[in-house]
Enzyme design. Structure first.
Site: not given
Ligand code: GLU
Length: 488
Positions: A255-256
């Site tokens: 997600k980063r």
């Protein structure tokens, strides 16, 4: 009578609707709709440290935008309400008490740190970590002492040793787990709130969920959930665990990772179309066989089946996403695309907040020039900047054209003929270009490139006459004269 098909998407409200979550929701939705069943959205908010305000509303807003609609949920209610776990605590308590009474769960006074330390020691000795017997059976005396120390217990599920639990997965077949690999696990935290693994079972059972379709990251939770079904003597639903989504480097999408746009909200803001996203998402793990790749939601409802869901990971390819959106954008009515492009042009400061009908018509024609080319509507800003900015920015190729020998002759003749004419439209512009050709003897690229570069700063672009028309005579003349006087 066959059991009703009921599926659910059960997000924890910890953030925006992610591509992975949207795919899970979509597969659940399509499976239910294909079988004439119901799709439910349930909010799993028992891990309150991770909850983010409004994340549930935001997720539901984006699901609706995608056209993934539910029959039951926090907003619409339903026969099995409430659909938010923190509003169901009384229900869970009743079932936890039942397990405690039957000796299938117990109060554990050890802190997480103590349990972790024991686990480390067991691992260091080369043993499979397991909960020590002393935690399972606490005498009344010990209990009184712990409570006097101010300890608040959590509730653990008692896992039987050396039992096999088989997840009969619709996608990956039978996956066997041995209970000895899993220690007793927490089903209720000291604050009285149950954990995911417990609440999910109670809810899926009470809400009569027939199929649990979710991400592969939950596969290791499933044997624990099977144990809880077993403890209550309930029949478990069917399970299907969707393979991971990888990035184009073959790594699990994080997600980063900012190189990939991962949240549906961002796609929406950039001017993607929901039907393109749905079409793209469904192909992350499903294909009907054959070459066809374009599917609208209604086709998908007809075609979708779990046996065509892939076991191996799907690869998220943003180039394909852009291609897909371009495919759908090209086929939209021009007015729809214009409406989608206008906010981007406004945000860039290119146009006013309130447009006159003439201005809108002009913007619409500019959008028409680029509709074929755009992957998403935010791209209208760089693509069409030349129509809105006063300053011309010459690209590298354009600079080379500015040095061409015939430039001055072509532009002088062009400026002269352009100013002479009363009217200004595409036909007149074409006629002017013919005149310039006749007068200077230059044609083709030698003629068009200097004109294009002077007017737009770019060596390539859309239809020249149309571009010059939409720029307006004043701007074209001013830019041409500027090049004649200053070079650039
Ligand atoms: N609340 C879980 C999550 O957001 C869903 C798990 C499930 O579908 O069982 O990952």
């Amino acid at each position: 009578m066959a059991k009703e098909i009921r599926t659910r998407y059960a997000p924890s409200p910890t953030g925006h609707l992610h591509i992975g979550g949207a795919r899970t929701a979509l597969f659940n939705y399509l499976f239910a709709k294909h079988h004439g069943g119901s799709f439910i959205v349930r909010i799993e908010d028992t891990d309150q440290t991770r909850n983010k305000e409004n994340a549930d509303e935001e997720q539901m807003k984006n699901l609706k935008w995608l056209g993934v609609e539910w029959e039951e949920g926090t907003d619409v209610g339903g026969d099995y309400a409430p659909y938010r776990q923190t509003e169901r605590l009384d229900i869970y308590r009743k079932y936890i008490d039942q397990l405690l009474a039957e000796g299938k769960a117990y109060y554990c006074y050890a802190t997480k740190e103590e349990l972790d330390a024991e686990r480390e020691e067991q691992l260091a000795r080369g043993e499979t970590p397991r909960i020590l017997e002393k935690h399972r059976h606490v005498t009344d005396e010990q209990r009184a002492q712990y409570e006097a120390e101010g300890r608040v217990p959590s509730i653990h599920f008692l896992v039987h040793d050396n039992r096999e639990y088989v997840v009969d997965d619709m996608i990956r077949g039978q996956v066997t787990f041995n209970s000895s690999e899993m220690g007793d696990f927490v089903i209720c935290r000291p604050d009285g709130i149950p954990t995911y693994n417990f609440a999910v079972v109670i809810d899926d059972y009470l809400m009569k969920i027939s199929h649990v379709i979710r991400g592969e990251e939950h596969l290791s939770n499933t044997p624990r959930q099977l144990m809880i079904y077993e403890a209550f003597g309930w029949e478990a639903p069917r399970f299907a665990h969707l393979a991971l989504i990888l990035n184009t480097e073959g790594k699990k999408m994080s997600k980063r990772d900012e190189s990939i746009i991962q949240f549906i909200e961002q796609y929406r803001e950039l001017g993607f179309l929901p039907e393109a996203i749905v079409n793209f998402l469904v192909l992350l793990g499903w294909s009907p066989g054959g070459e066809e790749e374009i599917f609208l939601k209604d086709d998908l409802i007809k075609l979708f089946s779990m046996d065509r869901v892939n076991k191996s990971p799907a690869v998220f390819d943003s180039t394909k996403m852009n291609w897909m959106n371009n495919y759908y954008l090209k086929r939209q009515p021009l007015d729809t695309i214009t409406d989608m492009c206008i906010p981007h042009l406004q945000k860039a400061g290119f146009i006013e907040e309130v447009l006159s009908s003439e201005k809108r018509a002009w913007v619409r024609s500019i959008v028409a020039l680029y509709q074929e080319q755009m992957s998403y509507c935010a791209q209208i800003v760089p693509l069409a900047a030349l129509f809105f900015l006063d300053e011309v920015v010459y690209d590298e190729e354009a600079r080379a054209v500015l040095k061409e020998e015939q430039l001055s002759a072509v532009l002088t003749s062009f400026a002269k003929h352009l100013s002479a004419n009363g009217e200004y439209n595409v036909d007149i512009i074409k006629a002017v270009l013919k005149e310039v050709q006749k007068e200077t003897g230059f044609k083709g690229k030698a003629l068009f490139m200097p004109v294009r570069v002077a007017a737009t700063g770019q060596a390539h672009g859309r239809d020249l006459a149309e571009t010059l028309f939409l720029l307006g005579r004043d701007k074209v003349l001013a830019r041409t004269n500027h090049v004649l006087a200053h070079g650039e």
